[in-house]
Write an enzyme that holds these catalytic residues in place. Sequence first.
Site, short mmCIF file in Angstrom:
data_model
loop_
_atom_site.label_atom_id
_atom_site.label_comp_id
_atom_site.label_asym_id
_atom_site.label_seq_id
_atom_site.Cartn_x
_atom_site.Cartn_y
_atom_site.Cartn_z
N GLY A 90 0.89 -1.20 0.01
CA GLY A 90 -0.08 0.15 -0.02
C GLY A 90 0.88 1.47 0.08
N THR B 161 1.62 3.44 -2.28
CA THR B 161 1.15 4.47 -3.17
C THR B 161 -0.15 5.26 -2.44
OG1 THR B 161 -0.56 2.89 -4.14
CG2 THR B 161 1.83 3.35 -5.29
N GLN C 1 -8.38 -2.50 0.36
CA GLN C 1 -9.60 -1.80 -0.09
C GLN C 1 -10.08 -0.93 0.93
OE1 GLN C 1 -12.15 0.16 -0.99
NE2 GLN C 1 -13.60 -1.63 -0.21
N TYR D 105 -16.01 -4.03 5.18
CA TYR D 105 -14.55 -3.65 5.43
C TYR D 105 -14.22 -4.02 6.76
CZ TYR D 105 -10.98 -0.52 6.60
OH TYR D 105 -9.65 0.35 6.94
N ASP E 43 -1.02 6.66 3.71
CA ASP E 43 -0.09 6.33 4.95
C ASP E 43 1.18 5.75 4.23
OD1 ASP E 43 -2.33 6.96 6.31
OD2 ASP E 43 -2.60 5.16 7.25
N LYS F 73 -11.25 -6.46 8.25
CA LYS F 73 -10.19 -5.95 9.02
C LYS F 73 -10.17 -6.78 10.17
CE LYS F 73 -7.96 -2.54 6.84
NZ LYS F 73 -6.46 -2.59 6.75
N GLU G 35 -12.73 1.04 12.64
CA GLU G 35 -14.24 0.61 11.97
C GLU G 35 -14.55 -0.62 12.72
OE1 GLU G 35 -16.47 1.55 9.52
OE2 GLU G 35 -15.74 3.33 10.28
N SER H 5 -8.16 -1.13 12.14
CA SER H 5 -8.91 0.17 11.99
C SER H 5 -9.96 0.21 13.15
CB SER H 5 -9.67 0.09 10.64
OG SER H 5 -10.68 0.98 10.50
P1 NAP Z 1 -5.35 4.32 0.81
O1 NAP Z 1 -4.83 5.67 0.60
O2 NAP Z 1 -6.86 3.78 0.46
O3 NAP Z 1 -4.35 3.31 0.46
C1 NAP Z 1 -4.58 1.95 0.13
C2 NAP Z 1 -3.29 1.43 -0.47
O4 NAP Z 1 -3.59 -0.07 -0.96
C3 NAP Z 1 -2.92 2.01 -2.01
O5 NAP Z 1 -1.53 2.04 -2.11
C4 NAP Z 1 -3.63 0.94 -2.66
O6 NAP Z 1 -3.11 0.78 -4.02
C5 NAP Z 1 -3.25 -0.29 -1.94
N1 NAP Z 1 -4.12 -1.47 -2.71
C6 NAP Z 1 -5.43 -1.38 -2.75
N2 NAP Z 1 -5.92 -2.65 -3.12
C7 NAP Z 1 -4.66 -3.54 -3.54
C8 NAP Z 1 -4.56 -4.71 -4.21
N3 NAP Z 1 -5.49 -5.37 -4.41
N4 NAP Z 1 -3.43 -5.10 -4.22
C9 NAP Z 1 -2.10 -4.21 -3.78
N5 NAP Z 1 -2.33 -3.04 -3.22
C10 NAP Z 1 -3.56 -2.67 -3.13
O7 NAP Z 1 -5.60 3.99 2.60
P2 NAP Z 1 -4.75 4.73 3.83
O8 NAP Z 1 -5.67 5.74 4.15
O9 NAP Z 1 -3.45 4.92 3.14
O10 NAP Z 1 -4.75 3.60 4.82
C11 NAP Z 1 -3.83 2.84 4.77
C12 NAP Z 1 -4.19 1.59 5.46
O11 NAP Z 1 -4.61 1.82 6.73
C13 NAP Z 1 -5.36 0.63 4.85
O12 NAP Z 1 -5.18 -0.83 5.38
C14 NAP Z 1 -6.65 0.90 5.60
O13 NAP Z 1 -7.58 0.26 5.76
C15 NAP Z 1 -5.97 1.41 6.94
N6 NAP Z 1 -6.64 2.41 7.89
C16 NAP Z 1 -6.78 3.67 7.34
C17 NAP Z 1 -7.18 4.72 8.25
C18 NAP Z 1 -7.22 6.08 7.84
O14 NAP Z 1 -8.26 6.83 8.49
N7 NAP Z 1 -6.68 6.38 6.75
C19 NAP Z 1 -7.49 4.34 9.54
C20 NAP Z 1 -7.24 3.08 10.16
C21 NAP Z 1 -6.76 1.89 9.24
P3 NAP Z 1 -3.65 1.93 -5.25
O15 NAP Z 1 -3.06 3.36 -4.98
O16 NAP Z 1 -3.35 1.22 -6.73
O17 NAP Z 1 -5.24 2.05 -5.13
O1 F7E Z 2 -16.49 8.47 5.95
C1 F7E Z 2 -19.82 9.98 6.12
C2 F7E Z 2 -19.89 8.52 6.35
O2 F7E Z 2 -15.43 7.57 4.14
C3 F7E Z 2 -16.51 9.28 7.42
C4 F7E Z 2 -11.37 5.07 6.17
O3 F7E Z 2 -9.90 5.43 6.07
O4 F7E Z 2 -11.57 5.82 8.26
C5 F7E Z 2 -12.18 5.65 7.05
O5 F7E Z 2 -13.37 5.31 7.12
C6 F7E Z 2 -18.07 9.36 7.55
C7 F7E Z 2 -19.13 8.53 7.53
O6 F7E Z 2 -14.35 7.45 6.43
C8 F7E Z 2 -19.95 11.28 2.78
O7 F7E Z 2 -21.00 8.06 6.27
C9 F7E Z 2 -21.12 11.70 4.74
O8 F7E Z 2 -20.05 8.23 8.66
O9 F7E Z 2 -14.39 9.42 5.18
P1 F7E Z 2 -14.95 8.45 5.31
P2 F7E Z 2 -14.71 6.18 7.17
O10 F7E Z 2 -15.99 5.46 6.74
O11 F7E Z 2 -14.83 6.59 8.58
C10 F7E Z 2 -11.70 4.25 9.07
C11 F7E Z 2 -10.91 4.43 10.32
C12 F7E Z 2 -10.81 3.36 8.02
O12 F7E Z 2 -10.39 2.50 8.38
C13 F7E Z 2 -11.25 3.28 6.50
O13 F7E Z 2 -10.23 2.80 5.87
O14 F7E Z 2 -18.56 10.60 6.82
N1 F7E Z 2 -20.02 10.79 5.13
N2 F7E Z 2 -20.88 12.07 3.61
C14 F7E Z 2 -19.42 10.59 3.86
N3 F7E Z 2 -18.51 9.67 3.54
C15 F7E Z 2 -17.95 9.81 2.34
N4 F7E Z 2 -17.09 8.98 1.77
N5 F7E Z 2 -18.51 10.42 1.33
C16 F7E Z 2 -19.63 11.21 1.46
O15 F7E Z 2 -20.13 11.90 0.71
#
Ligand code: NAP
Ligand code: F7E
Length: 372
Positions: free
Chosen positions: A36, A38, A116, A181, A41, A185, A160, A158
């Site tokens: 991940g 690209t 994803q 999702y 994070d 996780k 979530e 996460s």
């Molecule tokens: P992100 O921006 O969506 O990045 C996801 C990464 O996974 C990208 O590099 C994507 O590649 C890669 N990926 C997706 N499907 C793949 C596949 N089939 N094979 C290989 N690579 C694949 O997510 P992020 O926000 O950086 O989050 C990083 C990690 O932390 C994730 O596991 C996410 O679930 C977890 N997480 C995120 C948050 C948050 O708030 N950001 C919180 C808790 C946990 P492409 O660029 O090609 O799409």
């Molecule tokens: O939604 C509401 C939506 O998609 C936040 C991922 O990084 O954090 C992320 O998941 C809230 C939700 O993030 C829109 O219903 C309203 O209540 O930005 P989000 P997420 O679902 O919290 C967790 C920790 C992860 O692990 C995940 O990978 O916002 N919301 N209107 C919307 N959300 C989106 N996307 N788009 C809207 O138009």
Amino acid sequence: LYFFMILRPPSSTPLISSAASDVYKRQLSKLALVTGITGQDGSYLAEFLLYKGYQVHGLIRRSSSFNTSRIEHLYKDPHEKNVNLFLHYEDMTTLDSVYNLLDKIKPDEIYNLGAQSHVQVSFDMPTFTSNVNALGNLRILEALKSRSSNVKFYQASSSEMYGSSPAPQNEETQFRPMSPYAVSKLHAYWTTVNYRESYSLFASNGILFNHESPRRGRTFVTRKITSAIANIKAGVIDKVYLGNLESKRDWGYAPEYVEVMWQILQQNAPDDFVIGTGESRSVKEFVEFAFGYAGLDWSKHVAQDPKYFRPNEVNELCADSSKSQKKLNWAPKIRFEEIVKIMVDADLKSLGLKPIGEGREIIEANFGEWHL
Ligand code: NAP
Ligand code: F7E
């Protein structure tokens, strides 16, 4: 970057040379493998690890259009001297080359961030989401098990996973996932714990609450809002359509969260840690503050569209990070309003508009060195 990858396609001539592990080890202190890379994070983590003197190997998936914009600035042609970032084509749904890569690279640390990661998309693509997020983790851990390896493994778990469990949530809180999702996780979380306990692997979970930045994907709500603000200011659009405005999230700043991923792997023993700010705000509060900061009246520009409502919603997430504060000495520096300012300013700047200006100052006051 693609130019170089195309010249040396990884399937035939990887960015790895044949004397791989020896060449790789060189004088560098440590070697990390990042899935991940690209993503939001992964790109910050790569930057941080390179700054720390690591050699970084990232897995990227093949795409017919560019998916490497977040790491372009880190990438050098592998023919140059002092190259410390190497990329390998791979997909979490197969991980065909993971055994090969472990043998050749011999990483000290693996950060499994590939996922994803979009909750709403997971309702549309549940089996794909599980294949990537749940089985992807299992594929790596199986490979580590069979190599009886000393590699340290980080799993991107996460908040979530807590789903409908009441806030605040900590390491002892019951998991009640509310989306495919979150379920995927949770599989990866428990696999990580199970492989640690069964095979004595150094495998840790970071249970991270939402963290945002100017590199956040544009379909996540924070970036969707800040990017819309810039486009409204530029006269490109007049309205942004959102879903549920009432849900509450604990929003932190992504660069701080990748530092703590690294810290989790520097502990003497593997363990699981909750990371969040302890402050929960609604989507509506984010909208109000962000539009207000940019000098816009949100009620004129925000509308709701049912298509952005999810079949099931997590109402409130708020971290109790006391274990991390105690054991990792970790506390967040950047808070809700500062994150909003950083993101709005960055989106204004990216469209050639004048940023309000505070975002830059906040980063300069709180970071230096690797994140400027
Ligand atoms: P992100 O921006 O969506 O990045 C996801 C990464 O996974 C990208 O590099 C994507 O590649 C890669 N990926 C997706 N499907 C793949 C596949 N089939 N094979 C290989 N690579 C694949 O997510 P992020 O926000 O950086 O989050 C990083 C990690 O932390 C994730 O596991 C996410 O679930 C977890 N997480 C995120 C948050 C948050 O708030 N950001 C919180 C808790 C946990 P492409 O660029 O090609 O799409
Ligand atoms: O939604 C509401 C939506 O998609 C936040 C991922 O990084 O954090 C992320 O998941 C809230 C939700 O993030 C829109 O219903 C309203 O209540 O930005 P989000 P997420 O679902 O919290 C967790 C920790 C992860 O692990 C995940 O990978 O916002 N919301 N209107 C919307 N959300 C989106 N996307 N788009 C809207 O138009």
